[in-house]
Design a protein around this motif. Structure first.
Motif, PDB file in Angstrom:
ATOM      1  N   UNK A  62      29.979  -2.120  84.102  1.00 13.92           N
ATOM      2  CA  UNK A  62      29.448  -3.005  83.068  1.00 13.92           C
ATOM      3  C   UNK A  62      28.932  -2.212  81.875  1.00 13.92           C
ATOM      4  N   UNK A  63      28.409  -1.021  82.129  1.00  9.37           N
ATOM      5  CA  UNK A  63      27.898  -0.169  81.051  1.00  9.37           C
ATOM      6  C   UNK A  63      28.979   0.750  80.481  1.00  9.37           C
ATOM      7  N   UNK A  64      30.227   0.577  80.932  1.00 13.44           N
ATOM      8  CA  UNK A  64      31.369   1.354  80.439  1.00 13.44           C
ATOM      9  C   UNK A  64      31.154   2.855  80.634  1.00 13.44           C
ATOM     10  N   UNK A  65      30.753   3.226  81.836  1.00  9.38           N
ATOM     11  CA  UNK A  65      30.587   4.646  82.156  1.00  9.38           C
ATOM     12  C   UNK A  65      31.955   5.307  82.296  1.00  9.38           C
ATOM     13  N   UNK A  66      32.033   6.566  81.908  1.00  9.08           N
ATOM     14  CA  UNK A  66      33.278   7.313  82.048  1.00  9.08           C
ATOM     15  C   UNK A  66      33.489   7.718  83.509  1.00  9.08           C
ATOM     16  N   UNK A  67      34.683   8.279  83.776  1.00  6.85           N
ATOM     17  CA  UNK A  67      34.984   8.712  85.145  1.00  6.85           C
ATOM     18  C   UNK A  67      34.038   9.833  85.579  1.00  6.85           C
ATOM     19  N   UNK A  68      33.745  10.735  84.667  1.00  4.77           N
ATOM     20  CA  UNK A  68      32.824  11.830  85.015  1.00  4.77           C
ATOM     21  C   UNK A  68      31.424  11.294  85.279  1.00  4.77           C
ATOM     22  N   UNK A  69      30.988  10.316  84.493  1.00  6.11           N
ATOM     23  CA  UNK A  69      29.652   9.746  84.708  1.00  6.11           C
ATOM     24  C   UNK A  69      29.578   8.979  86.024  1.00  6.11           C
ATOM     25  N   UNK A  70      30.658   8.341  86.414  1.00  4.03           N
ATOM     26  CA  UNK A  70      30.653   7.628  87.706  1.00  4.03           C
ATOM     27  C   UNK A  70      30.585   8.608  88.872  1.00  4.03           C
ATOM     28  N   UNK A  71      31.304   9.725  88.751  1.00  6.03           N
ATOM     29  CA  UNK A  71      31.220  10.738  89.812  1.00  6.03           C
ATOM     30  C   UNK A  71      29.804  11.314  89.900  1.00  6.03           C
ATOM     31  N   UNK A  72      29.211  11.596  88.752  1.00  2.00           N
ATOM     32  CA  UNK A  72      27.852  12.124  88.750  1.00  2.00           C
ATOM     33  C   UNK A  72      26.866  11.088  89.294  1.00  2.00           C
ATOM     34  N   UNK A  73      27.085   9.817  88.942  1.00  2.00           N
ATOM     35  CA  UNK A  73      26.207   8.759  89.447  1.00  2.00           C
ATOM     36  C   UNK A  73      26.319   8.635  90.966  1.00  2.00           C
TER      37      UNK A  73
END
Length: 436
Positions: A62-73
């Motif tokens: 929903x917040x349009x996170x990138x692939x790298x941000x999703x992995x870090x999350x």
């Protein structure tokens, strides 16, 4: 304990950074994530950690996170969950009595040694253990049945052949007077279960048809809560093309002299005023589209497209400005459309609120009955009389479709004002005069 807080707070900090990237509040995000507002706020504040990653994944999307941000999350979420588990393990009491009660066993008392002495001694390793009473009973019953069967077979074998045949038939329940024929035996068929009441001698043995089911195949059963997916349009929309810039700035092209044109209307009466004069939007048409789902099920707005269905020379006449120019502190975000392009597109543009930027609205976007949305389209031309409409692509529950957004069944119309005479209304003289 500080290490635990560091892992949790690092996870919460990334959630807050993703949330601040959007223009939505905690309540708006929580409605789209189908969770409580306070729960989402506790996650972002570091007061709680979700036990499942699914809501975190939906939040990131929903917040349009990138692939790298999703992995870090995901990595930070694993560390935060592990830290919370270590914290609970360290704070839990580790007494023997608590462990014993948790395992289902009772704590030992002072009378336990006497109870153990009163128990019989365990058998020696070489001696066979004595079977329980219920197993011994099963063996006795089995032996009795086997003895009775052997006795019956022995008595049958002692009879002559003729008597043996009759006896065997009586055991099977067959008629002793029937004759047997040589050949293979017929395959036995399943007998119907006897009814609870014995039929009368004259009653027919025909089977009564079973009652027809009340629900047809594929229809939802009552009480299950399942509903067949709707086949209609899952959303509703309305469009207003008489929206003025900042609530007061707009031009209409009218084929009448100033003496035959009434004073400018209030913005809410613009449609009636323009229709009575056959006015055409001059230079700019702003369309405000309200979109809402029919139910609480989310409908995803996938794309907004522009279709130009006619181009001709600009309309002849006079341009009438609704004011001398006005402005406001709020500029809403909108979709900009250049009608002079061969293939115009709806380009999202950010807004401004007293110097604070408002992020542009980018599709896809979700709406529902509880969460409607307003799309503002600003279409402009400098060289044609353009007829156009919009197409809005949607998807919901595996279904997709497109709705046409137009002016009550007709295309929107925008014409260039070019070098047309332009007039403005003088409120003191109560007359139209040259625009200055």
């Amino acid at each position: 304990m500080s290490e635990v807080q560091d892992d949790v707070q690092e996870f919460a900090a990334l959630l807050r950074r993703l949330k601040e990237r959007t223009d939505r509040s905690y309540g708006q995000l929580a409605r789209r994530l189908a969770m409580n507002t306070s729960t989402l706020h506790r996650y972002c504040a570091g007061d709680a950690v979700p036990v499942d990653f699914a809501p975190v994944e939906r939040f990131a999307a929903l917040c349009r996170a990138t692939a790298e941000e999703r992995l870090e999350l995901h990595r930070l979420w694993i560390l935060a969950v592990a830290a919370r588990q270590r914290n609970r393990t360290a704070s839990a009491p580790a007494t023997d009595s608590a462990v014993a009660v948790h395992d289902g066993s009772l704590p030992e008392t002072a009378e336990e040694p006497q109870t153990r002495q009163s128990l019989p001694e365990e058998p020696a390793p070489n001696s066979s253990p004595r079977r329980p009473w219920y197993r011994r009973r099963r063996l006795l019953v089995t032996a009795a049945v086997a003895t009775a069967l052997l006795a019956t077979l022995g008595s049958l074998s002692a009879l002559p052949d003729d008597d043996r045949s009759r006896a065997s038939d009586s055991v099977r329940g067959a008629d002793p007077t029937r004759t047997t024929t040589a050949g293979p035996r017929p395959t036995p068929t399943a007998w119907p279960k006897p009814s609870s009441t014995s039929p009368s001698p004259g009653a027919s043995h025909t089977k009564k048809p079973s009652p027809k089911p009340t629900a047809t195949a594929g229809s939802p059963s009552k009480g299950t809560g399942r509903q067949r997916p709707s086949t209609g349009l899952p959303l509703t929309w309305s469009a207003n093309s008489h929206v003025w810039q900042a609530g007061c700035g707009h031009d209409y092209v009218i084929s009448r002299p100033p003496q035959q044109v009434p004073p400018p209307p209030a913005p809410q009466d613009a449609r009636t005023w323009a229709a009575s004069l056959s006015a055409v939007h001059g230079r700019q048409t702003m369309v405000e589209i309200s979109v809402q789902g029919r139910t609480s099920t989310a409908v995803v707005l996938e794309a907004l497209r522009v279709r130009v269905v006619g181009r001709s020379a600009p309309v002849a006449g006079n341009a009438y400005a609704m004011d001398h120019g006005c402005g406001g502190a709020l500029t809403p975000r909108y979709f900009d459309v250049d009608l002079d392009m061969d293939r115009p597109i709806a380009r999202p543009v950010r807004g401004n609120d007293s110097g604070t930027p408002i992020p542009a609205m980018r599709l896809p976007y979700r709406v529902s009955a509880e969460d409607p949305e307003v799309l503002l389209v600003d279409a402009r031309t400098t060289g044609c009389d353009c007829s156009w409409y919009l197409e809005l692509d949607w998807s919901s529950q595996g279904r997709t479709g497109t709705v046409r957004i137009d002016d009550h069944g007709r295309p929107f119309r925008t014409t260039s004002i070019g070098a047309l005479p332009r007039y403005a209304y003088d409120t003191s003289a109560r007359t139209w005069g040259p625009y200055s």
